[in-house]
Design a protein around this motif. Structure first.
Motif, PDB file in Angstrom:
ATOM      1  N   GLU A   1       0.830  -1.202   0.000  1.00 16.42           N
ATOM      2  CA  GLU A   1       0.000   0.000   0.000  1.00 16.42           C
ATOM      3  C   GLU A   1       0.865   1.253   0.000  1.00 16.42           C
ATOM      4  O   GLU A   1       1.800   1.382   0.787  1.00 16.42           O
ATOM      5  CB  GLU A   1      -0.925   0.019   1.210  1.00 16.42           C
ATOM      6  CG  GLU A   1      -1.937   1.152   1.128  1.00 16.42           C
ATOM      7  CD  GLU A   1      -2.994   1.048   2.208  1.00 16.42           C
ATOM      8  OE1 GLU A   1      -3.172   2.060   2.914  1.00 16.42           O
ATOM      9  OE2 GLU A   1      -3.608  -0.012   2.334  1.00 16.42           O
TER      10      GLU A   1
ATOM     11  N   SER B   1       0.605   5.680  -0.581  1.00 11.01           N
ATOM     12  CA  SER B   1      -0.201   6.873  -0.827  1.00 11.01           C
ATOM     13  C   SER B   1       0.744   8.011  -1.212  1.00 11.01           C
ATOM     14  O   SER B   1       1.886   8.060  -0.768  1.00 11.01           O
ATOM     15  CB  SER B   1      -1.041   7.241   0.390  1.00 11.01           C
ATOM     16  OG  SER B   1      -0.215   7.542   1.486  1.00 11.01           O
TER      17      SER B   1
ATOM     18  N   ARG C   1      -4.263   6.858  -3.482  1.00 10.60           N
ATOM     19  CA  ARG C   1      -3.924   5.646  -2.747  1.00 10.60           C
ATOM     20  C   ARG C   1      -3.829   4.504  -3.749  1.00 10.60           C
ATOM     21  O   ARG C   1      -4.694   4.367  -4.628  1.00 10.60           O
ATOM     22  CB  ARG C   1      -5.010   5.354  -1.706  1.00 10.60           C
ATOM     23  CG  ARG C   1      -4.464   4.731  -0.449  1.00 10.60           C
ATOM     24  CD  ARG C   1      -5.467   4.656   0.683  1.00 10.60           C
ATOM     25  NE  ARG C   1      -6.661   3.912   0.316  1.00 10.60           N
ATOM     26  CZ  ARG C   1      -7.890   4.304   0.573  1.00 10.60           C
ATOM     27  NH1 ARG C   1      -8.102   5.424   1.209  1.00 10.60           N
ATOM     28  NH2 ARG C   1      -8.921   3.573   0.217  1.00 10.60           N
TER      29      ARG C   1
ATOM     30  N   THR D   1     -10.252  11.223  -2.231  1.00 10.86           N
ATOM     31  CA  THR D   1      -9.047  10.460  -2.553  1.00 10.86           C
ATOM     32  C   THR D   1      -9.265   9.633  -3.813  1.00 10.86           C
ATOM     33  O   THR D   1     -10.299   8.996  -3.982  1.00 10.86           O
ATOM     34  CB  THR D   1      -8.678   9.519  -1.388  1.00 10.86           C
ATOM     35  OG1 THR D   1      -8.511  10.300  -0.205  1.00 10.86           O
ATOM     36  CG2 THR D   1      -7.390   8.771  -1.667  1.00 10.86           C
TER      37      THR D   1
ATOM     38  N   ASN E   1      -2.622   0.232  -4.112  1.00  7.18           N
ATOM     39  CA  ASN E   1      -2.198  -1.012  -3.489  1.00  7.18           C
ATOM     40  C   ASN E   1      -1.595  -1.888  -4.578  1.00  7.18           C
ATOM     41  O   ASN E   1      -2.311  -2.496  -5.361  1.00  7.18           O
ATOM     42  CB  ASN E   1      -3.367  -1.721  -2.809  1.00  7.18           C
ATOM     43  CG  ASN E   1      -2.897  -2.837  -1.906  1.00  7.18           C
ATOM     44  OD1 ASN E   1      -1.707  -3.091  -1.777  1.00  7.18           O
ATOM     45  ND2 ASN E   1      -3.845  -3.498  -1.274  1.00  7.18           N
TER      46      ASN E   1
END
Length: 151
Positions: free
Chosen positions: A73, A75, A88, A113, A90
């Protein structure tokens, strides 16, 4: 007899028109998820996309914004110098992904986001995605990396 041939011809033409309209509708329906529009951070902030809309966002990765979480992950924030959107992701970032460089991500907005499903980075030191170049030119902040410095 002539009336029967004419009626049959009209029926065949009408059936072909209906089939053509049906095929066009099916192609359009199949393509709706395959078309992803590009938006700059300024466009995302000024006219938010509809809920669940998949699109591409691009710009420069903000210096100092990359934060690695647990596992894969990550950001970070992307900007076009007028607006900044948090992202964000992943997954494993491309090797050439770094702060201050151009990037394009594919995904959806969740609140404020951008949730990326795919992140693309530049190819070499001078490459920047064309959409990012166009967005930066609109903002008046694009600097051509191949331009010779003025003396």
């Amino acid at each position: 007899m002539k009336g029967l041939k004419k009626q049959r011809r009209i029926q065949i033409i009408a059936l072909a028109a209906v089939a053509l309209l049906g095929a066009t509708g099916l192609v359009g329906y199949a393509m709706r998820d395959g078309i992803n529009f590009f938006r700059s951070p300024s466009q995302v902030m000024s006219a938010p996309p509809s809920a669940g809309e998949t699109f591409r966002i691009g710009g420069l990765v903000v210096e100092g914004s990359i934060v690695r979480g647990e596992g894969t992950e990550v950001s970070f924030a992307v900007t076009d110098t007028n607006a900044t959107v948090p992202v964000r992701y992943n997954g494993i970032l491309p090797d050439l992904f770094s702060e201050g460089q151009g990037m394009v991500a594919l995904g959806k907005m969740e609140g404020d986001t951008f949730i990326a499903t795919e992140v693309l980075a530049k190819h070499d030191e001078t490459y920047m995605p064309q959409e990012v170049v166009d967005a930066l030119k609109e903002q008046g902040v694009y600097v051509d990396p191949n331009a010779k410095p003025e003396s």
